[in-house]
Design an enzyme around this catalytic site. Structure first.
Site, PDB file in Angstrom:
ATOM      1  N   GLU A   1       1.682  -9.518  11.561  1.00 12.53           N
ATOM      2  CA  GLU A   1       1.410  -9.147  10.167  1.00 12.53           C
ATOM      3  C   GLU A   1       2.734  -8.881   9.434  1.00 12.53           C
ATOM      4  OE1 GLU A   1      -1.019  -5.655   9.845  1.00 12.53           O
ATOM      5  OE2 GLU A   1      -1.339  -5.897   7.683  1.00 12.53           O
TER       6      GLU A   1
ATOM      7  N   ASP B   1       0.770  -1.240   0.000  1.00 12.70           N
ATOM      8  CA  ASP B   1       0.000   0.000   0.000  1.00 12.70           C
ATOM      9  C   ASP B   1       0.807   1.299   0.000  1.00 12.70           C
ATOM     10  OD1 ASP B   1      -1.821  -2.017   0.414  1.00 12.70           O
ATOM     11  OD2 ASP B   1      -2.737  -1.130   2.183  1.00 12.70           O
TER      12      ASP B   1
HETATM   13  C1  DGY Z   1      -5.854  -1.939   4.171  1.00 17.41           C
HETATM   14  O1  DGY Z   1      -6.998  -1.593   4.459  1.00 17.41           O
HETATM   15  O2  DGY Z   1      -4.863  -1.674   4.861  1.00 17.41           O
HETATM   16  C2  DGY Z   1      -5.642  -2.785   3.018  1.00 17.41           C
HETATM   17  O3  DGY Z   1      -4.308  -3.036   2.762  1.00 17.41           O
HETATM   18  C3  DGY Z   1      -6.329  -2.261   1.803  1.00 17.41           C
HETATM   19  O4  DGY Z   1      -6.659  -3.403   1.123  1.00 17.41           O
END
Ligand code: DGY
Length: 419
Positions: free
Chosen positions: A389, A162
């Site tokens: 994560e 992201d």
């Molecule tokens: C989040 O919401 O962090 C996700 O990576 C978007 O899919």
């Protein structure tokens, strides 16, 4: 079975919602596309049938145009933002309107090749092949309109990485003004210092509103997006999946699918050469709007090893990883870049899924030592820090969400490789 495997299976079961698995409770309460496909690889170690179901549920929510969405909102949960009302895609089971790395083709082949119940696997894979093929066709039709052999992402969330440093320049073109007021929920579940910034969220939301205004019509979105980036990691996953789908389809006698996907893979591998940087010993992203390579040494350019790239390129990538000398796995950005941030999501931390795919690619290229180093340090990380994560690649500090599904799934895969 050892204690680590037991712990991993507990997490996969805890996050199982019957026909799909949530990435982790609270932070991600729905089904995510590439999470699910990689999760199935973990599930295969203790419940093969459940593993097939995971991918079947995802593909049951494919759009009529072929796209497989990045989130399927199976049931309401206001603990996540942006939820289905923001996306407003009008799907019978609500979904987001963008896609994610196309790891399904690879996962199907892996499941099929290791299946103990061969007859059941053949039946289930035969039904899924045309769906994955339609998704691959959708990619090259809508995200490679000029026929360059490589597809673009139109939103950073599509890459799965992201807030990568890769996107900083092209993302600056996306406006921050004019979006509806919103409240983030991710920062209530995870440390805001380890998540994307507010400015990045404003831009994520601007793109969502822009695409929604265009009716989620994929014939328009690529050209209409101010953010169009060709990511070598994203393309490598698609190329690898296309090659794997071609092999599977050949075996199943679905020859049209085999031919089409082999052609996608061949063209993709050839086109990847344009992204190679000899100076950096890795591939780079390409900004399709500005028409230039992006000078950013992220893991996207190392993940390219997952595709059947030339062996010399894979060997150079292995050298680049060794020179970075992360203690745990592969950092998501080159640690000697001043922009590197060891704890902020995709700007430095190590992620097990990417370690796994790079390791797999290096092993296939015959670079067994480099692959084994990734497996070993990835498992060290879990033994020290549990199933997070993502992790600080130097200290191993666990970051983001806890009891994380795809981390657990990858642990089962790594343990099987070690055995
Ligand atoms: C989040 O919401 O962090 C996700 O990576 C978007 O899919």
């Amino acid at each position: 079975m050892n204690a680590l495997a037991h712990a991993a299976i507990d997490i996969l079961k805890e996050n199982d919602r019957g026909t799909y698995t949530v990435p982790t409770k609270g932070l991600y309460p729905f089904q995510w596309n590439w999470d699910s496909c990689l999760t199935a690889l973990g599930q295969r170690h203790f419940d093969e049938s459940r593993a097939w179901t995971e991918i079947e549920t995802l593909l049951a929510n494919q759009w009529p145009d072929g796209m497989v969405p990045h989130i399927v909102f199976h049931q309401p949960d206001d603990g996540y933002f942006p939820g289905p009302d923001i996306w407003a895609t009008g799907r019978p089971v609500p979904t987001s309107g963008i896609t994610q790395p196309a790891v399904a083709g690879f996962a199907l082949r892996r499941l099929f090749e290791h299946a103990k119940d061969r007859a059941a696997a053949a039946k289930r894979v035969a039904a899924l092949l045309p769906k994955v093929a339609a998704w691959h066709r959708w990619f090259y039709d809508t995200r490679d309109p000029a026929g360059e052999g490589l597809v673009a992402i139109i939103h950073p969330w599509e890459s799965g990485r992201d807030n990568s440093i890769d996107w900083d320049r092209p993302f600056a073109r996306v406006p921050t003004e004019g979006i509806a007021p919103y409240t983030r929920r991710d920062t209530q579940h995870a440390d805001p210092e380890h998540r994307p910034t507010k400015e990045q969220y404003d831009r994520y939301l601007w793109l969502v509103e822009h695409f929604r205004g265009l009716g989620w019509d994929n014939r328009k979105l690529h050209d209409a997006s101010p953010f169009r980036v060709v990511d070598p990691g994203f393309n490598a996953i698609l190329i690898r999946s296309a090659a794997d789908l071609a092999a599977l389809a050949q075996e199943m006698g679905q020859f049209d699918i085999a031919g089409e996907n082999q052609a996608f893979a061949n063209r993709g591998v050839a086109a990847m050469e344009r992204l190679w940087s000899d100076a950096h010993g890795q591939y780079l992203c390409y900004d399709r709007v500005a028409g230039e390579l992006i000078d950013s040494r992220s893991i996207g350019g190392l993940l390219a090893a997952f595709a059947p790239i030339p062996t010399a390129r894979a060997a150079r990538i292995a050298d680049t990883i060794a020179a970075q000398a992360s203690r745990f796995g592969v950092a998501s950005h080159a640690p000697d870049d001043p922009r590197f941030q060891a704890k902020r999501y995709w700007r430095g931390p190590a992620w097990l899924v990417v370690n796994y795919m790079i390791g797999d690619g290096l092993a296939r290229a015959g670079l067994a030592d480099a692959a084994e180093a990734i497996t070993r340090t990835s498992l060290d990380l879990i033994r020290i820090s549990g199933f997070a994560e993502y992790y600080d690649p130097h200290t191993g500090e666990p970051l983001g969400g806890g009891r994380f599904t795809w981390t657990a799934a990858m642990v089962l895969e790594f343990l099987a490789m070690e055995a």
